[in-house]
Write an enzyme that holds these catalytic residues in place. Structure first.
Site, PDB file in Angstrom:
ATOM      1  N   GLU A   1       0.885  -1.176   0.000  1.00 23.87           N
ATOM      2  CA  GLU A   1       0.000   0.000   0.000  1.00 23.87           C
ATOM      3  C   GLU A   1       0.911   1.211   0.000  1.00 23.87           C
ATOM      4  O   GLU A   1       1.400   1.632   1.049  1.00 23.87           O
ATOM      5  CB  GLU A   1      -0.920  -0.031   1.237  1.00 23.87           C
ATOM      6  CG  GLU A   1      -1.904  -1.179   1.246  1.00 23.87           C
ATOM      7  CD  GLU A   1      -3.017  -1.024   0.213  1.00 23.87           C
ATOM      8  OE1 GLU A   1      -3.292   0.119  -0.204  1.00 23.87           O
ATOM      9  OE2 GLU A   1      -3.602  -2.042  -0.186  1.00 23.87           O
TER      10      GLU A   1
ATOM     11  N   CYS B   1      -2.187   9.563   2.311  1.00 23.27           N
ATOM     12  CA  CYS B   1      -1.687   8.931   1.071  1.00 23.27           C
ATOM     13  C   CYS B   1      -2.550   9.262  -0.128  1.00 23.27           C
ATOM     14  O   CYS B   1      -2.057   9.308  -1.247  1.00 23.27           O
ATOM     15  CB  CYS B   1      -1.576   7.428   1.256  1.00 23.27           C
ATOM     16  SG  CYS B   1      -3.129   6.653   1.728  1.00 23.27           S
TER      17      CYS B   1
END
Ligand code: NAD
Length: 490
Positions: A211, A245
Protein backbone atom coordinates in the site's frame (compact mmCIF):
# COMPACT_ATOMS: atom_id res chain seq x y z
CA UNK A 1 12.44 -6.74 22.55
CA UNK A 2 15.94 -7.08 21.14
CA UNK A 3 16.75 -7.80 17.52
CA UNK A 4 18.12 -11.25 18.45
CA UNK A 5 14.72 -12.21 19.87
CA UNK A 6 12.83 -11.50 16.67
CA UNK A 7 13.34 -14.90 14.99
CA UNK A 8 11.93 -16.47 18.18
CA UNK A 9 8.91 -14.19 18.07
CA UNK A 10 8.13 -15.24 14.51
CA UNK A 11 8.72 -18.90 15.38
CA UNK A 12 6.35 -18.64 18.34
CA UNK A 13 3.68 -17.12 16.11
CA UNK A 14 4.16 -19.96 13.63
CA UNK A 15 3.88 -22.57 16.36
CA UNK A 16 0.71 -20.89 17.63
CA UNK A 17 -0.69 -20.98 14.10
CA UNK A 18 0.21 -24.64 13.77
CA UNK A 19 -1.89 -25.54 16.80
CA UNK A 20 -4.85 -24.83 14.53
CA UNK A 21 -6.68 -22.74 17.12
CA UNK A 22 -7.08 -19.79 14.77
CA UNK A 23 -9.08 -21.96 12.38
CA UNK A 24 -12.39 -21.79 14.21
CA UNK A 25 -14.80 -18.88 13.65
CA UNK A 26 -15.37 -18.65 17.42
CA UNK A 27 -11.67 -17.97 18.05
CA UNK A 28 -11.46 -15.34 15.30
CA UNK A 29 -14.59 -13.56 16.50
CA UNK A 30 -13.27 -13.55 20.06
CA UNK A 31 -9.98 -11.99 18.90
CA UNK A 32 -11.84 -9.36 16.86
CA UNK A 33 -13.93 -8.51 19.90
CA UNK A 34 -10.74 -8.26 21.96
CA UNK A 35 -9.34 -5.88 19.37
CA UNK A 36 -12.48 -3.77 19.72
CA UNK A 37 -12.05 -3.84 23.49
CA UNK A 38 -8.45 -2.62 23.10
CA UNK A 39 -9.67 0.33 21.03
CA UNK A 40 -12.42 1.17 23.52
CA UNK A 41 -10.35 0.82 26.68
CA UNK A 42 -7.25 2.51 25.26
CA UNK A 43 -9.22 5.34 23.65
CA UNK A 44 -7.59 7.98 25.85
CA UNK A 45 -4.04 6.67 25.35
CA UNK A 46 -4.61 6.55 21.60
CA UNK A 47 -5.93 10.10 21.56
CA UNK A 48 -3.02 11.41 23.64
CA UNK A 49 -0.46 9.59 21.52
CA UNK A 50 -1.87 10.97 18.26
CA UNK A 51 -1.96 14.44 19.73
CA UNK A 52 1.75 14.13 20.52
CA UNK A 53 2.73 12.49 17.25
CA UNK A 54 0.69 14.52 14.76
CA UNK A 55 -1.27 17.13 16.74
CA UNK A 56 -4.52 15.33 15.91
CA UNK A 57 -7.55 16.54 17.85
CA UNK A 58 -9.65 14.14 19.91
CA UNK A 59 -12.61 14.31 17.54
CA UNK A 60 -10.33 14.20 14.52
CA UNK A 61 -8.83 10.97 15.84
CA UNK A 62 -12.31 9.51 16.24
CA UNK A 63 -13.30 10.57 12.75
CA UNK A 64 -10.21 9.54 10.82
CA UNK A 65 -8.66 6.73 12.85
CA UNK A 66 -11.32 5.01 14.91
CA UNK A 67 -14.75 5.06 13.24
CA UNK A 68 -13.66 3.33 10.05
CA UNK A 69 -11.67 0.75 11.99
CA UNK A 70 -14.61 -0.07 14.25
CA UNK A 71 -16.81 -0.34 11.17
CA UNK A 72 -14.38 -2.87 9.69
CA UNK A 73 -14.31 -4.92 12.91
CA UNK A 74 -18.12 -5.01 13.07
CA UNK A 75 -18.34 -5.94 9.42
CA UNK A 76 -15.83 -8.77 9.82
CA UNK A 77 -17.65 -10.14 12.86
CA UNK A 78 -21.05 -10.02 11.17
CA UNK A 79 -19.89 -11.43 7.82
CA UNK A 80 -17.25 -13.91 8.99
CA UNK A 81 -19.29 -17.08 8.52
CA UNK A 82 -20.24 -15.92 5.02
CA UNK A 83 -16.62 -15.07 4.10
CA UNK A 84 -15.28 -18.36 5.48
CA UNK A 85 -17.90 -20.54 3.80
CA UNK A 86 -17.11 -22.61 0.71
CA UNK A 87 -17.91 -20.58 -2.43
CA UNK A 88 -19.73 -22.53 -5.15
CA UNK A 89 -18.58 -22.00 -8.71
CA UNK A 90 -20.03 -22.44 -12.16
CA UNK A 91 -19.24 -25.91 -13.51
CA UNK A 92 -18.90 -27.34 -16.99
CA UNK A 93 -20.94 -30.30 -18.21
CA UNK A 94 -18.04 -32.66 -17.59
CA UNK A 95 -17.99 -31.88 -13.86
CA UNK A 96 -21.74 -31.42 -13.42
CA UNK A 97 -22.05 -34.23 -10.89
CA UNK A 98 -18.95 -33.22 -8.88
CA UNK A 99 -18.78 -30.95 -5.88
CA UNK A 100 -16.74 -27.93 -6.96
CA UNK A 101 -16.04 -24.92 -4.75
CA UNK A 102 -13.50 -22.43 -3.45
CA UNK A 103 -12.44 -22.86 0.16
CA UNK A 104 -10.75 -19.81 1.72
CA UNK A 105 -8.00 -20.95 4.09
CA UNK A 106 -5.51 -19.02 6.23
CA UNK A 107 -2.10 -18.33 4.73
CA UNK A 108 -0.09 -18.80 7.93
CA UNK A 109 2.02 -16.06 9.51
CA UNK A 110 1.49 -12.56 8.14
CA UNK A 111 3.79 -9.59 8.73
CA UNK A 112 2.04 -6.21 8.87
CA UNK A 113 4.34 -3.19 8.57
CA UNK A 114 2.51 0.05 9.32
CA UNK A 115 3.15 3.68 8.39
CA UNK A 116 3.02 6.73 10.65
CA UNK A 117 0.49 9.10 9.07
CA UNK A 118 -2.67 7.29 10.27
CA UNK A 119 -0.73 4.92 12.52
CA UNK A 120 -3.74 3.26 14.13
CA UNK A 121 -5.80 2.74 10.99
CA UNK A 122 -3.09 1.60 8.59
CA UNK A 123 -1.71 -0.85 11.15
CA UNK A 124 -4.90 -2.27 12.63
CA UNK A 125 -7.17 -2.32 9.57
CA UNK A 126 -5.08 -5.00 7.81
CA UNK A 127 -4.96 -6.81 11.17
CA UNK A 128 -8.77 -7.06 11.21
CA UNK A 129 -8.77 -8.97 7.91
CA UNK A 130 -5.73 -11.02 8.90
CA UNK A 131 -7.44 -12.20 12.10
CA UNK A 132 -10.72 -12.81 10.27
CA UNK A 133 -8.85 -14.94 7.72
CA UNK A 134 -7.36 -17.07 10.55
CA UNK A 135 -3.71 -16.05 10.28
CA UNK A 136 -1.08 -15.48 12.92
CA UNK A 137 0.24 -11.93 12.61
CA UNK A 138 3.43 -10.13 13.55
CA UNK A 139 2.55 -6.44 13.84
CA UNK A 140 5.29 -3.84 13.23
CA UNK A 141 4.01 -0.30 13.86
CA UNK A 142 5.99 2.61 12.43
CA UNK A 143 8.68 3.91 14.77
CA UNK A 144 8.18 7.40 13.32
CA UNK A 145 4.87 7.84 15.18
CA UNK A 146 6.64 6.79 18.39
CA UNK A 147 3.90 7.57 20.92
CA UNK A 148 1.28 5.61 19.02
CA UNK A 149 3.72 2.70 18.62
CA UNK A 150 4.02 2.63 22.43
CA UNK A 151 0.24 2.25 22.75
CA UNK A 152 0.16 -0.46 20.10
CA UNK A 153 2.70 -2.37 22.19
CA UNK A 154 -0.19 -3.04 24.60
CA UNK A 155 -2.13 -5.00 21.98
CA UNK A 156 -0.89 -8.44 23.15
CA UNK A 157 -2.51 -7.77 26.53
CA UNK A 158 -5.83 -8.06 24.71
CA UNK A 159 -5.13 -10.53 21.90
CA UNK A 160 -3.65 -14.03 21.93
CA UNK A 161 -0.10 -12.84 22.56
CA UNK A 162 1.63 -15.81 20.93
CA UNK A 163 -0.46 -15.55 17.78
CA UNK A 164 -0.34 -11.74 17.46
CA UNK A 165 2.96 -10.32 18.75
CA UNK A 166 3.81 -6.65 18.31
CA UNK A 167 7.38 -5.71 17.44
CA UNK A 168 8.37 -2.09 17.97
CA UNK A 169 11.66 -0.53 16.97
CA UNK A 170 13.13 1.10 13.90
CA UNK A 171 14.55 0.20 10.54
CA UNK A 172 17.01 -2.43 11.95
CA UNK A 173 14.09 -4.29 13.57
CA UNK A 174 12.04 -4.12 10.37
CA UNK A 175 15.03 -5.36 8.40
CA UNK A 176 15.57 -8.23 10.83
CA UNK A 177 11.90 -9.17 10.52
CA UNK A 178 12.19 -9.06 6.74
CA UNK A 179 14.90 -11.74 6.91
CA UNK A 180 12.40 -14.16 8.45
CA UNK A 181 10.06 -16.30 6.46
CA UNK A 182 6.43 -15.15 6.36
CA UNK A 183 3.46 -16.36 4.36
CA UNK A 184 2.44 -12.83 3.41
CA UNK A 185 3.81 -9.34 3.99
CA UNK A 186 1.39 -6.43 4.14
CA UNK A 187 3.36 -3.19 3.90
CA UNK A 188 2.09 0.39 4.04
CA UNK A 189 4.57 3.18 3.32
CA UNK A 190 6.68 4.75 0.61
CA UNK A 191 7.42 3.22 -2.79
CA UNK A 192 11.16 3.37 -2.03
CA UNK A 193 10.87 1.09 1.02
CA UNK A 194 8.19 -0.91 -0.82
CA UNK A 195 10.96 -2.09 -3.15
CA UNK A 196 13.12 -3.11 -0.16
CA UNK A 197 10.21 -5.10 1.24
CA UNK A 198 9.47 -6.79 -2.06
CA UNK A 199 13.12 -7.72 -2.56
CA UNK A 200 13.29 -9.28 0.91
CA UNK A 201 10.01 -11.12 0.32
CA UNK A 202 11.27 -12.51 -2.98
CA UNK A 203 14.02 -14.41 -1.15
CA UNK A 204 11.30 -16.60 0.43
CA UNK A 205 8.82 -16.32 -2.46
CA UNK A 206 6.53 -14.55 -0.02
CA UNK A 207 3.58 -12.72 -1.59
CA UNK A 208 3.22 -9.04 -0.73
CA UNK A 209 0.59 -6.38 -0.50
CA UNK A 210 2.15 -2.97 -0.99
CA UNK A 211 0.00 0.00 0.00
CA UNK A 212 2.16 2.81 -1.32
CA UNK A 213 1.72 6.47 -2.16
CA UNK A 214 2.69 8.86 -4.92
CA UNK A 215 1.27 12.00 -6.45
CA UNK A 216 -2.54 11.91 -6.71
CA UNK A 217 -3.69 14.49 -9.29
CA UNK A 218 -6.82 16.60 -9.08
CA UNK A 219 -8.29 18.05 -12.28
CA UNK A 220 -10.76 20.94 -12.00
CA UNK A 221 -12.76 21.44 -15.17
CA UNK A 222 -13.82 24.97 -16.16
CA UNK A 223 -17.40 23.70 -16.22
CA UNK A 224 -17.66 23.20 -12.48
CA UNK A 225 -19.01 24.70 -9.27
CA UNK A 226 -15.65 26.06 -8.11
CA UNK A 227 -16.89 26.98 -4.65
CA UNK A 228 -17.98 23.43 -3.87
CA UNK A 229 -14.96 21.87 -5.61
CA UNK A 230 -12.52 24.02 -3.61
CA UNK A 231 -14.26 23.24 -0.29
CA UNK A 232 -13.86 19.52 -0.89
CA UNK A 233 -10.30 19.85 -2.17
CA UNK A 234 -9.24 22.08 0.75
CA UNK A 235 -10.59 19.50 3.17
CA UNK A 236 -8.96 16.56 1.35
CA UNK A 237 -5.61 18.31 1.06
CA UNK A 238 -5.09 19.86 4.47
CA UNK A 239 -6.59 17.19 6.74
CA UNK A 240 -3.75 15.66 8.80
CA UNK A 241 -1.55 18.49 7.54
CA UNK A 242 -1.48 17.01 4.04
CA UNK A 243 -0.01 13.71 5.27
CA UNK A 244 -2.64 11.49 3.71
CA UNK A 245 -1.69 8.93 1.07
CA UNK A 246 -4.75 9.78 -1.05
CA UNK A 247 -4.74 13.55 -0.53
CA UNK A 248 -4.85 15.55 -3.76
CA UNK A 249 -1.16 16.16 -4.41
CA UNK A 250 -1.61 18.88 -7.04
CA UNK A 251 -4.32 20.69 -9.02
CA UNK A 252 -4.53 20.80 -12.80
CA UNK A 253 -6.80 23.53 -14.16
CA UNK A 254 -7.09 26.05 -16.97
CA UNK A 255 -5.22 29.35 -16.41
CA UNK A 256 -8.53 31.25 -16.74
CA UNK A 257 -9.90 29.75 -13.49
CA UNK A 258 -6.67 29.69 -11.47
CA UNK A 259 -7.33 33.04 -9.68
CA UNK A 260 -10.82 31.93 -8.70
CA UNK A 261 -9.52 28.58 -7.44
CA UNK A 262 -6.91 30.34 -5.30
CA UNK A 263 -9.52 32.71 -3.86
CA UNK A 264 -12.01 29.94 -3.08
CA UNK A 265 -9.33 27.87 -1.36
CA UNK A 266 -8.25 30.92 0.62
CA UNK A 267 -11.83 31.36 1.89
CA UNK A 268 -12.07 27.68 2.82
CA UNK A 269 -8.76 27.68 4.70
CA UNK A 270 -10.01 30.62 6.75
CA UNK A 271 -13.38 28.95 7.33
CA UNK A 272 -11.94 25.55 8.29
CA UNK A 273 -8.78 26.58 10.15
CA UNK A 274 -9.42 30.22 11.18
CA UNK A 275 -7.06 33.12 10.46
CA UNK A 276 -4.41 31.41 12.56
CA UNK A 277 -4.21 27.67 11.79
CA UNK A 278 -1.16 27.42 14.06
CA UNK A 279 -3.27 27.85 17.19
CA UNK A 280 -6.30 25.96 15.85
CA UNK A 281 -7.11 22.61 17.43
CA UNK A 282 -7.94 20.81 14.18
CA UNK A 283 -4.82 21.73 12.24
CA UNK A 284 -2.06 19.14 12.42
CA UNK A 285 1.72 19.16 12.43
CA UNK A 286 4.38 17.59 10.24
CA UNK A 287 5.49 14.35 11.86
CA UNK A 288 9.15 15.36 12.45
CA UNK A 289 11.86 17.84 11.53
CA UNK A 290 13.25 15.68 8.76
CA UNK A 291 9.91 15.76 6.95
CA UNK A 292 9.45 19.46 7.86
CA UNK A 293 12.72 20.30 6.10
CA UNK A 294 11.83 18.06 3.17
CA UNK A 295 8.43 19.73 2.63
CA UNK A 296 9.82 23.26 3.06
CA UNK A 297 12.52 22.53 0.50
CA UNK A 298 9.85 21.48 -2.02
CA UNK A 299 8.35 24.99 -1.97
CA UNK A 300 11.62 26.57 -3.13
CA UNK A 301 11.47 28.09 -6.59
CA UNK A 302 7.65 28.23 -6.77
CA UNK A 303 5.28 31.19 -6.28
CA UNK A 304 3.43 31.11 -2.97
CA UNK A 305 -0.18 32.28 -3.44
CA UNK A 306 -1.44 31.37 0.04
CA UNK A 307 0.37 30.49 3.28
CA UNK A 308 4.04 29.61 3.42
CA UNK A 309 4.37 30.57 7.10
CA UNK A 310 6.23 27.99 9.12
CA UNK A 311 7.86 27.23 12.47
CA UNK A 312 10.45 24.49 12.56
CA UNK A 313 10.40 24.22 16.36
CA UNK A 314 6.76 23.09 16.14
CA UNK A 315 6.98 21.35 12.76
CA UNK A 316 4.28 23.76 11.65
CA UNK A 317 3.65 24.66 8.02
CA UNK A 318 0.60 26.78 7.22
CA UNK A 319 -1.85 25.57 4.55
CA UNK A 320 0.03 26.62 1.45
CA UNK A 321 -1.01 27.02 -2.19
CA UNK A 322 1.48 27.52 -5.01
CA UNK A 323 0.39 29.05 -8.31
CA UNK A 324 1.65 28.81 -11.92
CA UNK A 325 3.77 25.82 -10.99
CA UNK A 326 5.72 24.20 -13.80
CA UNK A 327 6.08 20.46 -14.30
CA UNK A 328 9.84 20.59 -13.74
CA UNK A 329 9.64 22.48 -10.41
CA UNK A 330 10.96 20.81 -7.25
CA UNK A 331 7.49 20.31 -5.81
CA UNK A 332 6.49 18.18 -8.79
CA UNK A 333 9.39 15.72 -8.45
CA UNK A 334 8.10 13.68 -5.49
CA UNK A 335 4.98 13.03 -3.41
CA UNK A 336 4.51 16.18 -1.28
CA UNK A 337 2.95 14.55 1.79
CA UNK A 338 2.53 17.92 3.49
CA UNK A 339 0.18 20.95 3.40
CA UNK A 340 1.43 22.33 0.10
CA UNK A 341 -0.88 22.43 -2.91
CA UNK A 342 0.61 23.39 -6.28
CA UNK A 343 -1.59 24.50 -9.17
CA UNK A 344 -0.34 23.54 -12.61
CA UNK A 345 -2.08 25.36 -15.44
CA UNK A 346 -3.18 23.14 -18.36
CA UNK A 347 -5.20 23.96 -21.48
CA UNK A 348 -8.09 21.59 -20.69
CA UNK A 349 -9.03 18.02 -20.04
CA UNK A 350 -6.95 16.57 -22.90
CA UNK A 351 -3.76 18.21 -21.67
CA UNK A 352 -4.59 17.18 -18.08
CA UNK A 353 -4.97 13.58 -19.20
CA UNK A 354 -1.70 13.72 -21.11
CA UNK A 355 0.04 15.16 -18.03
CA UNK A 356 -1.31 12.36 -15.82
CA UNK A 357 -0.44 9.63 -18.34
CA UNK A 358 3.15 10.82 -18.62
CA UNK A 359 3.63 10.06 -14.93
CA UNK A 360 3.38 7.04 -12.60
CA UNK A 361 -0.10 5.61 -12.09
CA UNK A 362 -1.46 7.39 -8.99
CA UNK A 363 -3.15 5.92 -5.93
CA UNK A 364 -6.14 8.22 -6.40
CA UNK A 365 -7.29 10.53 -9.16
CA UNK A 366 -9.81 13.31 -8.65
CA UNK A 367 -11.88 15.07 -11.28
CA UNK A 368 -14.27 17.94 -10.64
CA UNK A 369 -16.75 18.75 -13.38
CA UNK A 370 -20.44 19.14 -14.18
CA UNK A 371 -19.77 17.23 -17.37
CA UNK A 372 -20.28 13.48 -17.39
CA UNK A 373 -18.39 13.40 -20.66
CA UNK A 374 -15.28 14.85 -19.02
CA UNK A 375 -15.56 12.44 -16.08
CA UNK A 376 -16.03 9.43 -18.37
CA UNK A 377 -13.11 10.54 -20.52
CA UNK A 378 -10.89 10.75 -17.43
CA UNK A 379 -11.98 7.24 -16.42
CA UNK A 380 -11.39 5.70 -19.83
CA UNK A 381 -8.10 7.42 -20.70
CA UNK A 382 -6.20 7.14 -17.41
CA UNK A 383 -5.42 4.50 -14.79
CA UNK A 384 -5.16 4.86 -11.00
CA UNK A 385 -5.86 2.93 -7.80
CA UNK A 386 -9.17 4.77 -7.53
CA UNK A 387 -11.02 7.55 -9.33
CA UNK A 388 -13.37 9.89 -7.52
CA UNK A 389 -15.51 12.48 -9.28
CA UNK A 390 -16.44 15.70 -7.49
CA UNK A 391 -15.00 14.75 -4.11
CA UNK A 392 -11.80 13.65 -2.38
CA UNK A 393 -10.86 10.77 -0.04
CA UNK A 394 -14.41 9.48 0.52
CA UNK A 395 -13.88 6.24 -1.42
CA UNK A 396 -11.71 5.14 1.52
CA UNK A 397 -14.82 4.90 3.69
CA UNK A 398 -16.58 2.25 1.59
CA UNK A 399 -15.66 -1.26 2.72
CA UNK A 400 -17.02 -2.74 -0.50
CA UNK A 401 -14.52 -0.82 -2.65
CA UNK A 402 -11.09 -2.45 -2.97
CA UNK A 403 -8.48 0.00 -1.66
CA UNK A 404 -5.03 -0.15 -3.19
CA UNK A 405 -2.72 1.12 -5.86
CA UNK A 406 -1.67 0.12 -9.34
CA UNK A 407 1.85 0.23 -10.75
CA UNK A 408 4.04 2.51 -8.66
CA UNK A 409 1.24 3.23 -6.18
CA UNK A 410 1.11 -0.37 -4.99
CA UNK A 411 -0.19 -3.85 -5.47
CA UNK A 412 -2.95 -5.82 -3.82
CA UNK A 413 -6.06 -4.41 -2.21
CA UNK A 414 -7.90 -4.37 1.09
CA UNK A 415 -10.87 -3.18 3.15
CA UNK A 416 -13.83 -5.34 4.12
CA UNK A 417 -13.96 -8.69 2.37
CA UNK A 418 -11.04 -7.68 0.16
CA UNK A 419 -8.71 -7.83 3.19
CA UNK A 420 -10.06 -11.24 4.09
CA UNK A 421 -9.49 -12.50 0.53
CA UNK A 422 -6.10 -10.82 0.23
CA UNK A 423 -4.87 -12.62 3.34
CA UNK A 424 -6.48 -15.97 2.54
CA UNK A 425 -5.51 -18.66 0.13
CA UNK A 426 -8.51 -19.25 -2.13
CA UNK A 427 -8.14 -22.99 -2.50
CA UNK A 428 -9.81 -24.73 -5.43
CA UNK A 429 -11.57 -27.92 -4.41
CA UNK A 430 -13.12 -30.52 -6.72
CA UNK A 431 -14.62 -33.60 -5.08
CA UNK A 432 -15.42 -36.40 -7.48
CA UNK A 433 -16.90 -39.78 -6.67
CA UNK A 434 -15.11 -42.91 -7.78
CA UNK A 435 -18.23 -44.14 -9.55
CA UNK A 436 -19.52 -43.32 -13.03
CA UNK A 437 -16.23 -44.01 -14.75
CA UNK A 438 -18.07 -44.33 -18.05
CA UNK A 439 -18.44 -40.55 -18.25
CA UNK A 440 -14.68 -40.21 -18.55
CA UNK A 441 -14.28 -42.35 -21.68
CA UNK A 442 -13.73 -39.41 -23.97
CA UNK A 443 -10.62 -38.19 -22.14
CA UNK A 444 -8.63 -41.41 -22.39
CA UNK A 445 -6.49 -42.30 -25.43
CA UNK A 446 -6.88 -42.88 -28.27
CA UNK A 447 -7.90 -39.24 -28.85
CA UNK A 448 -10.27 -39.62 -31.76
CA UNK A 449 -11.95 -36.78 -33.60
CA UNK A 450 -15.30 -37.85 -32.23
CA UNK A 451 -14.06 -37.76 -28.62
CA UNK A 452 -12.64 -34.32 -29.27
CA UNK A 453 -16.03 -33.07 -30.54
CA UNK A 454 -17.65 -34.35 -27.35
CA UNK A 455 -14.98 -32.87 -25.16
CA UNK A 456 -15.49 -29.49 -26.83
CA UNK A 457 -19.20 -29.67 -26.15
CA UNK A 458 -18.85 -30.75 -22.56
CA UNK A 459 -15.93 -28.58 -21.53
CA UNK A 460 -17.07 -25.36 -23.13
CA UNK A 461 -20.60 -25.32 -21.70
CA UNK A 462 -20.90 -23.56 -18.38
CA UNK A 463 -23.57 -24.73 -15.97
CA UNK A 464 -24.73 -22.43 -13.24
CA UNK A 465 -26.31 -24.85 -10.83
CA UNK A 466 -28.02 -22.07 -8.94
CA UNK A 467 -30.18 -21.36 -11.95
CA UNK A 468 -30.81 -24.84 -13.28
CA UNK A 469 -33.80 -26.62 -11.95
CA UNK A 470 -33.06 -29.96 -10.33
CA UNK A 471 -35.23 -31.84 -12.78
CA UNK A 472 -33.60 -30.29 -15.82
CA UNK A 473 -30.23 -31.21 -14.34
CA UNK A 474 -31.14 -34.84 -13.89
CA UNK A 475 -32.60 -35.00 -17.38
CA UNK A 476 -29.53 -33.35 -18.94
CA UNK A 477 -27.23 -35.64 -17.07
CA UNK A 478 -29.19 -38.76 -18.00
CA UNK A 479 -29.15 -37.73 -21.65
CA UNK A 480 -25.44 -37.05 -21.51
CA UNK A 481 -24.69 -40.35 -19.79
CA UNK A 482 -26.75 -42.24 -22.36
CA UNK A 483 -24.83 -40.67 -25.24
CA UNK A 484 -21.46 -41.19 -23.66
CA UNK A 485 -22.15 -44.81 -22.76
CA UNK A 486 -23.36 -45.50 -26.23
CA UNK A 487 -20.27 -43.95 -27.85
CA UNK A 488 -17.34 -44.75 -25.61
CA UNK A 489 -18.06 -47.42 -23.05
CA UNK A 490 -16.62 -50.73 -24.13
P1 NAD B 1 7.66 4.95 7.50
O1 NAD B 1 8.92 5.74 7.39
O2 NAD B 1 6.96 4.87 8.80
O3 NAD B 1 7.97 3.51 6.97
C1 NAD B 1 7.01 2.50 7.07
C2 NAD B 1 7.64 1.27 7.68
O4 NAD B 1 8.75 0.87 6.89
C3 NAD B 1 8.15 1.46 9.11
O5 NAD B 1 7.63 0.44 9.92
C4 NAD B 1 9.66 1.38 8.99
O6 NAD B 1 10.23 0.68 10.09
C5 NAD B 1 9.87 0.60 7.73
N1 NAD B 1 11.09 1.04 7.03
C6 NAD B 1 11.49 2.30 6.76
N2 NAD B 1 12.66 2.29 6.09
C7 NAD B 1 13.01 1.00 5.95
C8 NAD B 1 14.12 0.33 5.35
N3 NAD B 1 15.11 0.99 4.76
N4 NAD B 1 14.15 -1.02 5.39
C9 NAD B 1 13.15 -1.72 5.99
N5 NAD B 1 12.09 -1.14 6.57
C10 NAD B 1 12.02 0.19 6.56
O7 NAD B 1 6.56 5.48 6.51
P2 NAD B 1 6.75 6.30 5.19
O8 NAD B 1 7.32 5.43 4.15
O9 NAD B 1 7.35 7.63 5.45
O10 NAD B 1 5.18 6.53 4.92
C11 NAD B 1 4.74 7.51 4.09
C12 NAD B 1 4.37 6.91 2.76
O11 NAD B 1 3.37 5.92 2.96
C13 NAD B 1 3.78 7.91 1.79
O12 NAD B 1 4.32 7.67 0.53
C14 NAD B 1 2.30 7.58 1.80
O13 NAD B 1 1.65 7.93 0.61
C15 NAD B 1 2.33 6.11 2.03
N6 NAD B 1 1.09 5.62 2.62
C16 NAD B 1 0.31 4.83 1.88
C17 NAD B 1 -0.89 4.40 2.41
C18 NAD B 1 -1.80 3.52 1.61
O14 NAD B 1 -2.77 3.03 2.18
N7 NAD B 1 -1.54 3.31 0.34
C19 NAD B 1 -1.27 4.76 3.69
C20 NAD B 1 -0.42 5.55 4.43
C21 NAD B 1 0.78 5.99 3.89
Amino acid sequence: MSQEQLPQVVLRARKAFQTGRSKTPAYRIQQLKNLQRFITEKQKDITHALKKDLHKSENGTQLYEILGLEGEINLAISKLSQWMAPRPVTKNLLTISDVVYIQPEPLGVVLIIGAWNYPITVTLQPLVGAIAAGNAVVVKPSEVSAHTAKVLELLPLYLDSEMYPVVTGGVPETQELLKQRFDHIFYTGSSVVGKVVMEAAARHLTPVTLELGGKSPCFIDGDCDLRVACRRITWGKFVNCGQTCISPDYILCEPSIQDKVVEEIRKCIKEFYTDDPKTFIDYGRIINQRHFKRVMALIEGSTVAIGGENDESQCYIAPTVLRDVSADSKVMQEEIFGPVLPIIPVKGVNEAIQFIREREKPLALYVFSYSNKVIKQMISETSSGALVANDCLVHYSISDLPFGGVGNSGMGRYHGKYTFDQLSHLRSCLLKKLGMEFVNGMRYPPHTAEKLRWARLLLCRQVNLGRVRHLAQVAAFALLAAFVVQRFWR
